[in-house]
Motif scaffolding. Structure first.
Motif, PDB file in Angstrom:
ATOM      1  N   GLU A   1       0.817  -1.208   0.000  1.00  0.00           N
ATOM      2  CA  GLU A   1       0.000   0.000   0.000  1.00  0.00           C
ATOM      3  C   GLU A   1       0.855   1.265   0.000  1.00  0.00           C
ATOM      4  O   GLU A   1       0.343   2.357   0.106  1.00  0.00           O
ATOM      5  N   ARG A   2       2.183   1.086  -0.087  1.00  0.00           N
ATOM      6  CA  ARG A   2       3.045   2.267  -0.016  1.00  0.00           C
ATOM      7  C   ARG A   2       2.797   3.192  -1.201  1.00  0.00           C
ATOM      8  O   ARG A   2       2.723   4.391  -1.070  1.00  0.00           O
ATOM      9  N   GLU A   3       2.705   2.615  -2.385  1.00  0.00           N
ATOM     10  CA  GLU A   3       2.508   3.392  -3.602  1.00  0.00           C
ATOM     11  C   GLU A   3       2.151   2.421  -4.708  1.00  0.00           C
ATOM     12  O   GLU A   3       2.114   1.210  -4.502  1.00  0.00           O
ATOM     13  N   THR A   4       1.875   2.947  -5.885  1.00  0.00           N
ATOM     14  CA  THR A   4       1.524   2.082  -7.003  1.00  0.00           C
ATOM     15  C   THR A   4       2.689   1.166  -7.334  1.00  0.00           C
ATOM     16  O   THR A   4       3.811   1.629  -7.520  1.00  0.00           O
ATOM     17  N   PRO A   5       2.457  -0.149  -7.420  1.00  0.00           N
ATOM     18  CA  PRO A   5       3.567  -1.070  -7.700  1.00  0.00           C
ATOM     19  C   PRO A   5       4.181  -0.823  -9.075  1.00  0.00           C
ATOM     20  O   PRO A   5       3.507  -0.424 -10.027  1.00  0.00           O
ATOM     21  N   VAL A   6       5.466  -1.098  -9.158  1.00  0.00           N
ATOM     22  CA  VAL A   6       6.177  -1.122 -10.430  1.00  0.00           C
ATOM     23  C   VAL A   6       6.021  -2.529 -10.994  1.00  0.00           C
ATOM     24  O   VAL A   6       6.351  -3.512 -10.331  1.00  0.00           O
ATOM     25  N   ARG A   7       5.495  -2.629 -12.210  1.00  0.00           N
ATOM     26  CA  ARG A   7       5.230  -3.944 -12.803  1.00  0.00           C
ATOM     27  C   ARG A   7       6.489  -4.466 -13.496  1.00  0.00           C
ATOM     28  O   ARG A   7       7.087  -3.778 -14.314  1.00  0.00           O
ATOM     29  N   LEU A   8       6.841  -5.705 -13.157  1.00  0.00           N
ATOM     30  CA  LEU A   8       8.035  -6.353 -13.706  1.00  0.00           C
ATOM     31  C   LEU A   8       7.602  -7.553 -14.540  1.00  0.00           C
ATOM     32  O   LEU A   8       7.142  -8.568 -14.006  1.00  0.00           O
TER      33      LEU A   8
ATOM     34  N   ALA B   1      11.088  -8.711  -5.686  1.00  0.00           N
ATOM     35  CA  ALA B   1       9.885  -8.118  -5.097  1.00  0.00           C
ATOM     36  C   ALA B   1       9.928  -8.201  -3.577  1.00  0.00           C
ATOM     37  O   ALA B   1       9.567  -7.245  -2.874  1.00  0.00           O
ATOM     38  N   ALA B   2      10.361  -9.344  -3.041  1.00  0.00           N
ATOM     39  CA  ALA B   2      10.457  -9.492  -1.590  1.00  0.00           C
ATOM     40  C   ALA B   2      11.502  -8.544  -1.016  1.00  0.00           C
ATOM     41  O   ALA B   2      11.314  -7.970   0.067  1.00  0.00           O
ATOM     42  N   ALA B   3      12.626  -8.352  -1.738  1.00  0.00           N
ATOM     43  CA  ALA B   3      13.654  -7.427  -1.275  1.00  0.00           C
ATOM     44  C   ALA B   3      13.129  -5.994  -1.252  1.00  0.00           C
ATOM     45  O   ALA B   3      13.435  -5.224  -0.330  1.00  0.00           O
ATOM     46  N   ALA B   4      12.336  -5.619  -2.255  1.00  0.00           N
ATOM     47  CA  ALA B   4      11.752  -4.276  -2.274  1.00  0.00           C
ATOM     48  C   ALA B   4      10.828  -4.079  -1.085  1.00  0.00           C
ATOM     49  O   ALA B   4      10.815  -3.009  -0.455  1.00  0.00           O
ATOM     50  N   ASP B   5      10.076  -5.105  -0.751  1.00  0.00           N
ATOM     51  CA  ASP B   5       9.173  -5.009   0.395  1.00  0.00           C
ATOM     52  C   ASP B   5       9.941  -4.830   1.704  1.00  0.00           C
ATOM     53  O   ASP B   5       9.550  -4.032   2.555  1.00  0.00           O
ATOM     54  N   ARG B   6      11.029  -5.564   1.863  1.00  0.00           N
ATOM     55  CA  ARG B   6      11.830  -5.448   3.091  1.00  0.00           C
ATOM     56  C   ARG B   6      12.471  -4.081   3.230  1.00  0.00           C
ATOM     57  O   ARG B   6      12.602  -3.539   4.324  1.00  0.00           O
ATOM     58  N   SER B   7      12.897  -3.521   2.112  1.00  0.00           N
ATOM     59  CA  SER B   7      13.726  -2.312   2.158  1.00  0.00           C
ATOM     60  C   SER B   7      12.919  -1.020   2.173  1.00  0.00           C
ATOM     61  O   SER B   7      13.467   0.045   2.451  1.00  0.00           O
ATOM     62  N   GLY B   8      11.637  -1.101   1.817  1.00  0.00           N
ATOM     63  CA  GLY B   8      10.855   0.123   1.678  1.00  0.00           C
ATOM     64  C   GLY B   8      11.004   0.778   0.327  1.00  0.00           C
ATOM     65  O   GLY B   8      10.530   1.901   0.124  1.00  0.00           O
ATOM     66  N   ALA B   9      11.655   0.092  -0.635  1.00  0.00           N
ATOM     67  CA  ALA B   9      11.738   0.589  -2.009  1.00  0.00           C
ATOM     68  C   ALA B   9      10.348   0.540  -2.642  1.00  0.00           C
ATOM     69  O   ALA B   9       9.426  -0.087  -2.096  1.00  0.00           O
ATOM     70  N   PRO B  10      10.153   1.184  -3.779  1.00  0.00           N
ATOM     71  CA  PRO B  10       8.864   1.069  -4.458  1.00  0.00           C
ATOM     72  C   PRO B  10       8.488  -0.399  -4.648  1.00  0.00           C
ATOM     73  O   PRO B  10       9.336  -1.215  -5.028  1.00  0.00           O
ATOM     74  N   PRO B  11       7.240  -0.782  -4.351  1.00  0.00           N
ATOM     75  CA  PRO B  11       6.842  -2.182  -4.477  1.00  0.00           C
ATOM     76  C   PRO B  11       6.945  -2.654  -5.918  1.00  0.00           C
ATOM     77  O   PRO B  11       6.692  -1.897  -6.861  1.00  0.00           O
ATOM     78  N   ILE B  12       7.308  -3.912  -6.091  1.00  0.00           N
ATOM     79  CA  ILE B  12       7.488  -4.519  -7.407  1.00  0.00           C
ATOM     80  C   ILE B  12       6.484  -5.648  -7.555  1.00  0.00           C
ATOM     81  O   ILE B  12       6.369  -6.505  -6.681  1.00  0.00           O
ATOM     82  N   ARG B  13       5.745  -5.644  -8.663  1.00  0.00           N
ATOM     83  CA  ARG B  13       4.746  -6.679  -8.932  1.00  0.00           C
ATOM     84  C   ARG B  13       5.198  -7.517 -10.129  1.00  0.00           C
ATOM     85  O   ARG B  13       5.135  -7.067 -11.269  1.00  0.00           O
ATOM     86  N   PRO B  14       5.657  -8.746  -9.911  1.00  0.00           N
ATOM     87  CA  PRO B  14       6.034  -9.603 -11.043  1.00  0.00           C
ATOM     88  C   PRO B  14       4.810 -10.027 -11.853  1.00  0.00           C
ATOM     89  O   PRO B  14       3.750 -10.323 -11.296  1.00  0.00           O
ATOM     90  N   LEU B  15       4.975 -10.065 -13.161  1.00  0.00           N
ATOM     91  CA  LEU B  15       3.931 -10.509 -14.078  1.00  0.00           C
ATOM     92  C   LEU B  15       4.391 -11.779 -14.775  1.00  0.00           C
ATOM     93  O   LEU B  15       5.521 -11.854 -15.262  1.00  0.00           O
ATOM     94  N   ARG B  16       3.512 -12.752 -14.852  1.00  0.00           N
ATOM     95  CA  ARG B  16       3.838 -13.958 -15.601  1.00  0.00           C
ATOM     96  C   ARG B  16       3.894 -13.661 -17.105  1.00  0.00           C
ATOM     97  O   ARG B  16       3.139 -12.846 -17.622  1.00  0.00           O
TER      98      ARG B  16
ATOM     99  N   THR C   1      14.342   8.220  -9.649  1.00  0.00           N
ATOM    100  CA  THR C   1      14.374   7.755  -8.257  1.00  0.00           C
ATOM    101  C   THR C   1      14.006   6.276  -8.157  1.00  0.00           C
ATOM    102  O   THR C   1      14.575   5.547  -7.338  1.00  0.00           O
ATOM    103  N   THR C   2      13.086   5.833  -8.994  1.00  0.00           N
ATOM    104  CA  THR C   2      12.708   4.421  -8.994  1.00  0.00           C
ATOM    105  C   THR C   2      13.854   3.565  -9.518  1.00  0.00           C
ATOM    106  O   THR C   2      14.186   2.520  -8.940  1.00  0.00           O
TER     107      THR C   2
END
Length: 312
Positions: free
Chosen positions: A32-39, A56-71, A259-260
């Motif tokens: 919920e931090r911000e709009t995810p970056v789609r990967l 994506a898990a590393a971004a969540d731990r660090s507070g970086a912009p969230p990353i959403r993996p796409l199949r 910044t991203t």
């Protein structure tokens, strides 16, 4: 460019959110931090997907912009997703990225080596690529860069991919199951060592040695391809072999904010020990000197500035 069936779309995003487990669900779908970056990543059972989940898990731990993996099916679909704006980041084999070069396409880093692998059942009697003549061969998933490389390896070995064998296009999971069941004679793919979809099959498999084919692949298609060694016994009992290696790039659209891009570079540098699947033994490039070697694909300006800030 029209999108092939199965390419990345909103339904794919939802499938991606359901397939990585609880940790990735929290980091990719529930952030919920911000709009995810789609990967745009790859398919379950492949190294692209494994790496995307760890990032994506590393971004969540660090507070970086969230990353959403796409199949996706792989490199080609991922590059389509960057081009049409349905993803901001993508993973791709370097050869595919170079062929699709555009002012929109930039790199955040060269993250690991992909190993082109040709697996057959140990009891098949197939010992060389030439022995694939007349056989049913899985040459990669639709939308994958592996399909391109499969065709190039076959051509370099003196085979006509569309005439001298019976090619089929399957996902890694499908092709692993088909190899075990005997409905395909060989499987070709590009991935890390080991590739999860091919570990623990019900039948013993061996990898074909491509040492005599690599020089011709390089002569025909360029120095993005290099000879690499696969150690013995990656998938059970089999000898070491030489094969074709091609680097994998983490890419970004040029319009991704600086910044991203810088935040993702920080993940690559600071979380490198957590960005390699635990079972992987292949070459990883998660250090500052190797990350910036992206070949003809330029670094994103925000990434280049961050590498300079961190390492001069």
């Amino acid at each position: 460019m029209s999108r092939a069936p199965g390419s990345v779309d909103r339904r794919t995003v939802l499938r991606g959110c359901s397939g990585l487990g609880a940790l990735l669900l929290l980091s990719a779908c529930g952030a919920e931090r911000e709009t995810p970056v789609r990967l745009a990543a790859g398919e379950p059972g492949g190294f692209f997907w494994e790496f995307a989940g760890l990032l994506a898990a590393a971004a969540d731990r660090s507070g970086a912009p969230p990353i959403r993996p796409l199949r996706s099916g792989g490199s080609d679909e991922n590059l389509d997703a960057l081009a049409d704006g349905s993803a901001e980041l993508a993973l791709s084999l370097r050869d595919a990225a170079v062929e699709r070069a555009s002012p929109l396409l930039t790199a955040l880093g060269c993250v690991y080596e992909n190993y082109f692998q040709v697996a057959v059942r140990a009891d098949s009697g197939i010992t060389t690529v030439a022995d694939l003549r007349g056989r049913v061969v899985s040459v990669g998933a639709p939308g994958s860069g592996a399909t391109r490389l499969s065709e190039r390896v076959l051509t370099a070995a003196g085979l006509r991919p569309d005439r001298d064998l019976r090619p089929v296009r399957q996902t890694m999971r499908e092709s692993g199951d088909a190899l075990a069941a005997g409905t395909v004679d060989a499987v070709m793919w590009a991935g890390g060592l080991p590739t999860p979809a091919f570990t623990g099959l019900d039948v013993p498999i061996v990898l074909l040695d491509l040492g005599e084919v690599v020089p011709e692949v390089r002569r025909r298609y360029g120095l993005a391809y290099e000879p690499v060694r696969i150690p013995a016994d990656i998938y059970g009992r089999h000898p070491a072999v030489t094969t074709v290696g091609v680097a994998n790039l983490l890419l970004a659209r040029r319009d991704v904010p600086d910044t991203t891009a810088a935040a993702v570079v920080d993940l690559l540098l600071d979380e490198s020990g957590r960005l390699v699947p635990s079972q992987a033994i292949g070459s990883q490039f998660l250090d500052a000197q190797s990350l910036i070697v992206t070949g003809p694909v330029p670094l994103h300006p925000g990434a280049a500035d961050e590498y300079r800030r961190r390492h001069g």
